[in-house]
Design an enzyme around this catalytic site. Structure first.
Site, PDB file in Angstrom:
ATOM      1  N   TYR A 186      -1.986  -1.245  10.332  1.00 41.49           N
ATOM      2  CA  TYR A 186      -2.123  -1.640   8.915  1.00 41.49           C
ATOM      3  C   TYR A 186      -0.914  -1.153   8.112  1.00 41.49           C
ATOM      4  O   TYR A 186      -0.299  -1.926   7.369  1.00 41.49           O
ATOM      5  CB  TYR A 186      -3.427  -1.053   8.366  1.00 41.49           C
ATOM      6  CG  TYR A 186      -3.571  -1.142   6.868  1.00 41.49           C
ATOM      7  CD1 TYR A 186      -3.839  -2.364   6.240  1.00 41.49           C
ATOM      8  CD2 TYR A 186      -3.441  -0.002   6.061  1.00 41.49           C
ATOM      9  CE1 TYR A 186      -3.974  -2.440   4.860  1.00 41.49           C
ATOM     10  CE2 TYR A 186      -3.578  -0.077   4.685  1.00 41.49           C
ATOM     11  CZ  TYR A 186      -3.836  -1.298   4.085  1.00 41.49           C
ATOM     12  OH  TYR A 186      -3.959  -1.380   2.723  1.00 41.49           O
TER      13      TYR A 186
ATOM     14  N   SER B 221       0.854  -1.197   0.000  1.00 41.27           N
ATOM     15  CA  SER B 221       0.000   0.000   0.000  1.00 41.27           C
ATOM     16  C   SER B 221       0.880   1.233   0.000  1.00 41.27           C
ATOM     17  O   SER B 221       2.006   1.208   0.527  1.00 41.27           O
ATOM     18  CB  SER B 221      -0.874   0.011   1.261  1.00 41.27           C
ATOM     19  OG  SER B 221      -1.537   1.250   1.390  1.00 41.27           O
TER      20      SER B 221
ATOM     21  N   LYS C 138       1.954  -3.385   6.164  1.00 46.58           N
ATOM     22  CA  LYS C 138       2.209  -3.274   4.723  1.00 46.58           C
ATOM     23  C   LYS C 138       3.680  -2.924   4.467  1.00 46.58           C
ATOM     24  O   LYS C 138       4.269  -3.385   3.474  1.00 46.58           O
ATOM     25  CB  LYS C 138       1.271  -2.245   4.090  1.00 46.58           C
ATOM     26  CG  LYS C 138      -0.179  -2.696   4.014  1.00 46.58           C
ATOM     27  CD  LYS C 138      -0.349  -3.964   3.149  1.00 46.58           C
ATOM     28  CE  LYS C 138      -1.794  -4.187   2.733  1.00 46.58           C
ATOM     29  NZ  LYS C 138      -1.983  -5.404   1.931  1.00 46.58           N
TER      30      LYS C 138
ATOM     31  N   THR D 256     -12.309   0.714  -4.886  1.00 44.41           N
ATOM     32  CA  THR D 256     -13.028  -0.560  -4.764  1.00 44.41           C
ATOM     33  C   THR D 256     -14.319  -0.303  -3.990  1.00 44.41           C
ATOM     34  O   THR D 256     -14.476   0.734  -3.335  1.00 44.41           O
ATOM     35  CB  THR D 256     -12.185  -1.603  -4.021  1.00 44.41           C
ATOM     36  OG1 THR D 256     -11.878  -1.096  -2.716  1.00 44.41           O
ATOM     37  CG2 THR D 256     -10.881  -1.892  -4.758  1.00 44.41           C
TER      38      THR D 256
HETATM   39  N1  NAD Z   1      -8.488  -0.173  -2.287  1.00 41.97           N
HETATM   40  C1  NAD Z   1      -7.493   0.555  -1.869  1.00 41.97           C
HETATM   41  O1  NAD Z   1      -7.566   1.787  -1.843  1.00 41.97           O
HETATM   42  C2  NAD Z   1      -6.193  -0.080  -1.436  1.00 41.97           C
HETATM   43  C3  NAD Z   1      -5.070   0.745  -1.297  1.00 41.97           C
HETATM   44  C4  NAD Z   1      -3.864   0.170  -0.916  1.00 41.97           C
HETATM   45  C5  NAD Z   1      -3.778  -1.198  -0.687  1.00 41.97           C
HETATM   46  N2  NAD Z   1      -4.897  -1.970  -0.825  1.00 41.97           N
HETATM   47  C6  NAD Z   1      -4.752  -3.410  -0.568  1.00 41.97           C
HETATM   48  O2  NAD Z   1      -5.271  -4.123  -1.667  1.00 41.97           O
HETATM   49  C7  NAD Z   1      -5.836  -5.361  -1.209  1.00 41.97           C
HETATM   50  C8  NAD Z   1      -7.280  -5.455  -1.693  1.00 41.97           C
HETATM   51  O3  NAD Z   1      -8.020  -4.377  -1.143  1.00 41.97           O
HETATM   52  P1  NAD Z   1      -9.529  -4.054  -1.610  1.00 41.97           P
HETATM   53  O4  NAD Z   1      -9.690  -2.598  -1.564  1.00 41.97           O
HETATM   54  O5  NAD Z   1      -9.831  -4.784  -2.833  1.00 41.97           O
HETATM   55  O6  NAD Z   1     -10.358  -4.641  -0.359  1.00 41.97           O
HETATM   56  P2  NAD Z   1     -11.427  -5.827  -0.248  1.00 41.97           P
HETATM   57  O7  NAD Z   1     -11.793  -5.884   1.190  1.00 41.97           O
HETATM   58  O8  NAD Z   1     -12.519  -5.634  -1.227  1.00 41.97           O
HETATM   59  O9  NAD Z   1     -10.597  -7.126  -0.667  1.00 41.97           O
HETATM   60  C9  NAD Z   1      -9.774  -7.803   0.247  1.00 41.97           C
HETATM   61  C10 NAD Z   1     -10.092  -9.271   0.185  1.00 41.97           C
HETATM   62  O10 NAD Z   1      -9.213  -9.998   1.032  1.00 41.97           O
HETATM   63  C11 NAD Z   1      -9.973 -10.957   1.751  1.00 41.97           C
HETATM   64  N3  NAD Z   1      -9.279 -11.303   2.992  1.00 41.97           N
HETATM   65  C12 NAD Z   1      -8.855 -10.455   3.963  1.00 41.97           C
HETATM   66  N4  NAD Z   1      -8.268 -11.145   4.949  1.00 41.97           N
HETATM   67  C13 NAD Z   1      -8.316 -12.463   4.592  1.00 41.97           C
HETATM   68  C14 NAD Z   1      -7.890 -13.666   5.208  1.00 41.97           C
HETATM   69  N5  NAD Z   1      -7.283 -13.684   6.409  1.00 41.97           N
HETATM   70  N6  NAD Z   1      -8.090 -14.835   4.547  1.00 41.97           N
HETATM   71  C15 NAD Z   1      -8.709 -14.850   3.341  1.00 41.97           C
HETATM   72  N7  NAD Z   1      -9.157 -13.733   2.719  1.00 41.97           N
HETATM   73  C16 NAD Z   1      -8.960 -12.556   3.348  1.00 41.97           C
HETATM   74  C17 NAD Z   1     -11.304 -10.277   1.984  1.00 41.97           C
HETATM   75  O11 NAD Z   1     -12.337 -11.180   2.306  1.00 41.97           O
HETATM   76  C18 NAD Z   1     -11.509  -9.561   0.650  1.00 41.97           C
HETATM   77  O12 NAD Z   1     -12.133 -10.374  -0.297  1.00 41.97           O
HETATM   78  C19 NAD Z   1      -5.672  -5.377   0.307  1.00 41.97           C
HETATM   79  O13 NAD Z   1      -4.484  -6.067   0.638  1.00 41.97           O
HETATM   80  C20 NAD Z   1      -5.541  -3.896   0.642  1.00 41.97           C
HETATM   81  O14 NAD Z   1      -4.824  -3.678   1.839  1.00 41.97           O
HETATM   82  C21 NAD Z   1      -6.095  -1.448  -1.204  1.00 41.97           C
END
Ligand code: NAD
Length: 269
Positions: free
Chosen positions: A173, A160, A177, A208
């Site tokens: 968090y 992230s 990361k 998302t």
């Molecule tokens: N969307 C953003 O702005 C953003 C920015 C930086 C980083 N991220 C990272 O990108 C990734 C996806 O984020 P997103 O926005 O799509 O969120 P999201 O919550 O829609 O997707 C995350 C997925 O991971 C699954 N998950 C979490 N912990 C788990 C576990 N212990 N076992 C199995 N599944 C698990 C959740 O059920 C979910 O489906 C994450 O790692 C998040 O930290 C997202």
């Protein structure tokens, strides 16, 4: 038509929804067979994206490659072993691993509250550590050894923008990361002579469904057609970076972190 990931098999954790789902679709579009995954069958429905993993698999399957779905907690070693067995049986060996599961979701299923350094609850620290760091490590431990044996493979860990700067709230968090970024570098060092590439992608704030449901969004940053790069990212923009690192055009890129954030983190490190 030959596609650049034809003949490859990918496993994308956390791909029932959000960024992972779009990444899995992009890899399939480029020709990869894909194992999608989530913590349970209905996780895709949590923020209204799809009814369940079966519906996501059907949608991704429209790209014409094989798609299967597995469920399990990545922070649970036995569950990871079961998922590996199921994928081996269903699709064969994995060549591309994307560790996308994670996020700032605490013990109660929403953002930890409080979420600062000194007050965050112990239960939230444990859940965040399992979801973001321990899970990534366990999945790597399960899926990378066959890549080493084969002498090829590409692993992309999703970190992230928050990994690269001091943050409060979201302290734990961000810290985890940052650990994912460093784990990526250490793993790349460990596997330098094995033909397996390990890289990280650090998304900036990206639109998302979960992102939009769990925070107050700035309407001025929602429009991706504007000239300014100080906007929220589109999931496809993150997926394109992952697809690049997964494929042959990135064959000499190893141990790097690609920050896909429009330029939010304009500093070294
Ligand atoms: N969307 C953003 O702005 C953003 C920015 C930086 C980083 N991220 C990272 O990108 C990734 C996806 O984020 P997103 O926005 O799509 O969120 P999201 O919550 O829609 O997707 C995350 C997925 O991971 C699954 N998950 C979490 N912990 C788990 C576990 N212990 N076992 C199995 N599944 C698990 C959740 O059920 C979910 O489906 C994450 O790692 C998040 O930290 C997202």
């Amino acid at each position: 038509m030959t596609r650049e990931l034809d003949g490859r098999t990918a496993f994308v954790t956390g791909s029932g929804r959000g960024l992972g789902r779009v990444m899995a679709a992009r890899l399939a579009e480029l020709g990869a067979d894909v194992a999608i995954h989530d913590i349970d069958w209905t996780a895709p429905a949590k923020y209204g994206e799809f009814s369940d993993l079966g519906a996501v698999a059907k949608e991704i399957g429209k790209h014409g490659t094989r798609v299967m779905a597995v469920t399990g907690n990545i922070g649970d070693k036995a569950a990871v072993a079961e998922m590996k067995q199921a994928i081996d049986a269903g699709l064969g060996e994995v060549h591309i691993l994307v560790n996308c599961a994670g996020g700032d979701i605490g013990a109660s299923g929403g953002k930890p509250n409080p979420n600062n350094a000194l007050d965050i609850a112990f239960e939230d620290i444990q859940v965040l550590t399992n979801n973001n760091l321990i899970g990534t490590i366990l999945v790597c431990q399960a899926f990378i050894p066959p890549m080493v044996k084969a002498g090829s493979g590409s692993v992309i860990n999703i970190a992230s923008a928050a990994a690269h700067m001091g943050c409060s709230p979201e302290v734990v968090y961000s810290t985890l990361k940052a650990a994912v970024v460093h784990y990526t570098r250490c793993l790349a060092k460990e596997l330098l002579h094995e033909g397996v590439r390990i890289n990280a992608v650090s998304p900036g704030a990206t639109k998302t469904a979960r992102f939009q449901a769990t925070r107050v969004v700035d309407p001025a940053r929602m429009d991706s057609s504007i000239r300014s790069l100080a906007r929220y990212g589109e999931p496809e923009e993150i997926a394109d970076a992952v697809a690049f690192l997964a494929g042959p055009r990135a064959r000499f890129i190893n141990g790097q972190v690609l920050r896909v954030d429009g330029g939010v983190t304009l500093f070294p490190g």
